[in-house]
Design a protein around this motif. Sequence first.
Motif, PDB file in Angstrom:
ATOM      1  N   ILE B  72       0.870  -1.165   0.000  1.00  0.00           N
ATOM      2  CA  ILE B  72       0.000   0.000   0.000  1.00  0.00           C
ATOM      3  C   ILE B  72       0.914   1.223   0.000  1.00  0.00           C
ATOM      4  O   ILE B  72       1.695   1.429   0.928  1.00  0.00           O
ATOM      5  N   ASP B  73       0.838   1.988  -1.071  1.00  0.00           N
ATOM      6  CA  ASP B  73       1.700   3.176  -1.248  1.00  0.00           C
ATOM      7  C   ASP B  73       0.820   4.404  -1.407  1.00  0.00           C
ATOM      8  O   ASP B  73       0.619   4.893  -2.526  1.00  0.00           O
ATOM      9  N   ASN B  74       0.244   4.882  -0.324  1.00  0.00           N
ATOM     10  CA  ASN B  74      -0.564   6.100  -0.407  1.00  0.00           C
ATOM     11  C   ASN B  74       0.345   7.299  -0.629  1.00  0.00           C
ATOM     12  O   ASN B  74       1.495   7.308  -0.243  1.00  0.00           O
ATOM     13  N   ASN B  75      -0.189   8.331  -1.252  1.00  0.00           N
ATOM     14  CA  ASN B  75       0.548   9.571  -1.509  1.00  0.00           C
ATOM     15  C   ASN B  75       1.728   9.362  -2.446  1.00  0.00           C
ATOM     16  O   ASN B  75       2.780   9.985  -2.294  1.00  0.00           O
ATOM     17  N   THR B  76       1.580   8.455  -3.405  1.00  0.00           N
ATOM     18  CA  THR B  76       2.585   8.309  -4.464  1.00  0.00           C
ATOM     19  C   THR B  76       1.886   8.495  -5.795  1.00  0.00           C
ATOM     20  O   THR B  76       0.660   8.443  -5.880  1.00  0.00           O
ATOM     21  N   VAL B  77       2.695   8.720  -6.806  1.00  0.00           N
ATOM     22  CA  VAL B  77       2.152   8.991  -8.138  1.00  0.00           C
ATOM     23  C   VAL B  77       2.538   7.842  -9.056  1.00  0.00           C
ATOM     24  O   VAL B  77       3.650   7.331  -8.993  1.00  0.00           O
ATOM     25  N   GLY B  78       1.610   7.438  -9.887  1.00  0.00           N
ATOM     26  CA  GLY B  78       1.889   6.375 -10.837  1.00  0.00           C
ATOM     27  C   GLY B  78       2.125   6.922 -12.229  1.00  0.00           C
ATOM     28  O   GLY B  78       1.956   8.124 -12.486  1.00  0.00           O
ATOM     29  N   VAL B  79       2.530   6.049 -13.125  1.00  0.00           N
ATOM     30  CA  VAL B  79       2.763   6.432 -14.521  1.00  0.00           C
ATOM     31  C   VAL B  79       2.057   5.430 -15.419  1.00  0.00           C
ATOM     32  O   VAL B  79       2.182   4.215 -15.221  1.00  0.00           O
ATOM     33  N   PHE B  80       1.315   5.947 -16.395  1.00  0.00           N
ATOM     34  CA  PHE B  80       0.656   5.066 -17.358  1.00  0.00           C
ATOM     35  C   PHE B  80       0.563   5.775 -18.683  1.00  0.00           C
ATOM     36  O   PHE B  80       0.069   6.906 -18.746  1.00  0.00           O
TER      37      PHE B  80
END
Lengths: 213, 247
Positions: B72-80
């Motif tokens: 669980i990685d809250n407060n992170t940004v993903g890339v797609f």
Amino acid sequence: MTIRHQIEVETFSILLMAAAVGTSFAFFNNAPKIRNISVPVMAIAQVSPTPAPLPKAVVTSQTSPDGSKKLTMTQTINKDNSKTFAFVVTDSATNDVHPIYTVTLTDETMSIPYNAFSPDNKYVFIQYNAKDETQAWAMRADGQPINATTNEQYYNVTSLFTQKYANLTYDQVTGWASETLLIILTKNADGSEGQSFWFEVPSKAIIPLATQF
Amino acid sequence: MMPKKIHSHKRSVKSSSRPKRRDTAFIISRLTLFFGVALLCFFGTKTLIKPQDAQPTCANSKSCISDLTEHIDNNTVGVFEGKKVMPPQIDEAALSDAPVLGANTEPGDKHIFVDLSTQTLYAFQGAKQVLKTFIASGKWGRTPVGNFHIWEKLKATRMAGGEGADAYDLPNVPWVMYFFHDFGLHGAYWHNNFGHVMSHGCVNMRQVDAKALFEWADGPDGSKLGTPVSICNQFTNGQCMQDNPVQ
């Protein structure tokens, strides 16, 4: 034929037969295996419909993928038989209701597609259904104009696409590839799937794709 | 004179027995040659044509190799697809007391079917259908066809893979139910194009549907396997058609 030649011919024949048998088995073994499994399906009791009075208002809705918002369309038949379509977005947590668009039509209808909401719930797209085509209209989910400068309430994605690519046959908008990209499908002359495009909502850019969706 | 006859008789006896041993050895050698060459051609052909039907064992080429545990990685940004995406916040305590699906249904064997031709998922409890919804299966990678069981359930995890413009790194992928290696049913927050192929092999679902299914489906429990998952080329009238299933 000498015995030696005879043996050579026999050996060659055996090798040939062996190669044919081995290769045939390999292709046979690789043929698609079709397997059926079944699950009993409950029979649905048939009930004869009873005539019901024509409803004054028809309500349809679609929930956002995360369940936090709901887009509702209320269709009302007016005295002159025109139809008014009113769209609102409701916040599931606070029950706040945001009217986003209302239109009155005579012959055409409006509808809510399954993938109406953008992944971040900032935008929605709805469908305008005319006799010969269905158009996709993109708008903000909070009721604000999609273009604050021109005060446009929505972008007619279908018209913008057909104006730019008049030589292509527009098929449909299916949903959102990302938070701002709508997916446009086209058709070839033979009816097969044509090239796909993205429509970027804030900029109105239409981006051709190398792959089909 | 007599010994010569005996000698020739003995010689004729010897020569009549020699052809039999030669025939047997000849047949054995020919049979050995036949089966040896046949096997060689069989495996050689399988090796040549196999790659076309080969089923990759990874949906997410990077996270499949590195880690398949709960993250669980809250407060992170993903890339797609080259764009940043904000993942949902995962509340570890956010599970309903009782599953919504099948709440008013008699107990029965659970089974999940995915129809790739219509991009539809069906969940059954006994003979009762408790869920029918659109999904998005493999576009960039094939979703494996076959009969599986849920082997792991994770409230959220990180999924990463792809190369170049297709590279993706998605934290907090919610409601993950792995059924074959790292191919799983899970929620997808980065697109909303269900009913159409979109994924790298996994079965993407709307988050609300994935959550409901997650709370209803069973993971493995001791020696008991998790809920069966059948990926079908077509699923019609309770019949699951599978072309060349993985298992």
